[in-house]
Scaffold this active site. Sequence first.
Site, PDB file in Angstrom:
ATOM      1  N   ARG A   1       0.683   1.615  -3.095  1.00 25.73           N
ATOM      2  CA  ARG A   1      -0.184   2.221  -4.109  1.00 25.73           C
ATOM      3  C   ARG A   1       0.329   3.579  -4.569  1.00 25.73           C
ATOM      4  NH1 ARG A   1      -5.187   1.116  -5.406  1.00 25.73           N
ATOM      5  NH2 ARG A   1      -5.282  -0.366  -3.692  1.00 25.73           N
TER       6      ARG A   1
ATOM      7  N   TYR B   1      -0.347 -11.013  -0.533  1.00 24.36           N
ATOM      8  CA  TYR B   1      -0.562 -11.150   0.908  1.00 24.36           C
ATOM      9  C   TYR B   1       0.626 -11.788   1.629  1.00 24.36           C
ATOM     10  CZ  TYR B   1      -5.564 -10.048   0.324  1.00 24.36           C
ATOM     11  OH  TYR B   1      -6.760  -9.445   0.053  1.00 24.36           O
ATOM     12  N   LEU B   2       1.443 -12.544   0.904  1.00 22.84           N
ATOM     13  CA  LEU B   2       2.571 -13.214   1.564  1.00 22.84           C
ATOM     14  C   LEU B   2       3.491 -12.213   2.246  1.00 22.84           C
ATOM     15  CD1 LEU B   2       3.539 -15.877  -1.135  1.00 22.84           C
ATOM     16  CD2 LEU B   2       2.037 -16.158   0.845  1.00 22.84           C
ATOM     17  N   GLN B   3       3.702 -11.053   1.606  1.00 20.67           N
ATOM     18  CA  GLN B   3       4.648 -10.089   2.160  1.00 20.67           C
ATOM     19  C   GLN B   3       4.144  -9.452   3.449  1.00 20.67           C
ATOM     20  OE1 GLN B   3       4.790  -6.462  -0.640  1.00 20.67           O
ATOM     21  NE2 GLN B   3       3.488  -7.923  -1.721  1.00 20.67           N
TER      22      GLN B   3
ATOM     23  N   MET C   1       4.034  -4.207  -2.699  1.00 20.57           N
ATOM     24  CA  MET C   1       2.893  -3.357  -2.370  1.00 20.57           C
ATOM     25  C   MET C   1       3.323  -1.898  -2.285  1.00 20.57           C
ATOM     26  SD  MET C   1       0.733  -5.546   0.444  1.00 20.57           S
ATOM     27  CE  MET C   1      -0.379  -6.860  -0.064  1.00 20.57           C
TER      28      MET C   1
ATOM     29  N   ASP D   1       2.361   0.194   4.143  1.00 20.77           N
ATOM     30  CA  ASP D   1       2.784   1.156   3.122  1.00 20.77           C
ATOM     31  C   ASP D   1       3.714   2.234   3.664  1.00 20.77           C
ATOM     32  OD1 ASP D   1       1.323  -0.097   1.131  1.00 20.77           O
ATOM     33  OD2 ASP D   1      -0.462   1.108   1.473  1.00 20.77           O
TER      34      ASP D   1
ATOM     35  N   THR E   1       0.307   0.399   9.082  1.00 14.53           N
ATOM     36  CA  THR E   1       0.217   0.324   7.636  1.00 14.53           C
ATOM     37  C   THR E   1       1.528  -0.169   7.064  1.00 14.53           C
ATOM     38  OG1 THR E   1      -0.103   1.531   5.560  1.00 14.53           O
ATOM     39  CG2 THR E   1       0.757   2.794   7.392  1.00 14.53           C
TER      40      THR E   1
END
Length: 419
Positions: free
Chosen positions: A192, A297-299, A190, A144, A142
């Site tokens: 959340r 999405y690039l990251q 990103m 995140d 992940t």
Amino acid sequence: MAKHNAFYAQSGGVSSVINASACGVIETCRQHSDRIGHLYAGHNGIIGALTEDLIDVGQESDEAIAALRHTPGGAFGSCRYKLKGIDTHRVQYERLIEVFQAHDIRYFFYNGGGDSADTCLKVSQLSERMGYPLQAIHVAKTVDNDLPLTDNSPGFGSVAKYIATSIREAALDVASMCATSTKVFVMEAMGRHAGWIAAAGALAGGEGAAPPHMVIFPEVPFDRRRVMRKVDETVKQYGYCVIVVSEGARYEDGSFLADAGNTDAFGHRQLGGVAPTLAGMVKQDLGYKYHWSVPDYLQRSARHLASRVDVEQAYAVGVRAVECALEGKNAIMPAIRRDSQSPYSWSIFDAPLADIANQEKFMPADFIREDGFGITQPCRDYLEPLIQGEDFPPFVNGMPDYAKLKLATVPKKLAPFEI
């Protein structure tokens, strides 16, 4: 000893190194061909298992599998599809076991984040209730960085490196033009619920004038007046202000700054772009000229700038997943342990899925600066080792050369299944 087959699937948003984990799983399975027969992959994740859409990984060459280590995206297809509760939607889990039985699959490797950890645990529990022998192993992934128990999550280090590099480069651009052009630049990261990726942006600079001047975390309630005051002070002091904001930035009441008003397949709120929202506040409240960026999405796909540490860890958890299964372990996730900070060293240990599923790891309070707009030295000490080293893919004619798979499917044995 009888040989049985294995199943591997990718879940959720992918990363630049999830295929490195796939490479670890596949190469280790091939090294144990005396105990593992065929290895199948789910086409588009767990959906491939439910619909019996299986890819015969044995058709892929060793060279193609090795190339997965430097290939971004999800090579076998991923999905955002969360299986419901066992008690209310038992038929889905029974279908998985039915497919596994039909193809003599006894090893289940599920590569994803928190929701896939929950699915892996439930599949393990149901197989035990049904008396079907299955080793269910979760392979951590992940961007995140919010999985508990593990020191960090494969996929995060590379995103952190990309965000820190990008904000450093963009800040130089803004600084060179701020006298007559852009005064405020906002980049969205990103994250959340947890601000790990936004925090990594702070690695681009240090205290004082070095940008980014502000980081806005989900863990710190957003106070518009306070934020705008800080932006104004920064522009007046340095001539410009560079901000990294987490997509999950939220107000005191828990509502997101940028809530798109709907939910995804996992039940998470869809976020509608906090960077333009914050930039709009700057324009409305302060009148400064601004620009904003949403790497999106690039990251998470920037394999050309991956962290070598991240690649090595992603591969290692894939290797250990297969070893766990062959050792007879079940409902386990290979996790990363930080053995030493300086010099940085790490190892892999086996963490129980029961302590991971449906849990999130947030930024510790002592990682966030007292004013709420930056990171502390302990946070910097934690983050910096994770972005170390480069692991460039091979380039051909000036472009990265990635794996090309056959993705040959396996003949179906069961009746169709509607999901």
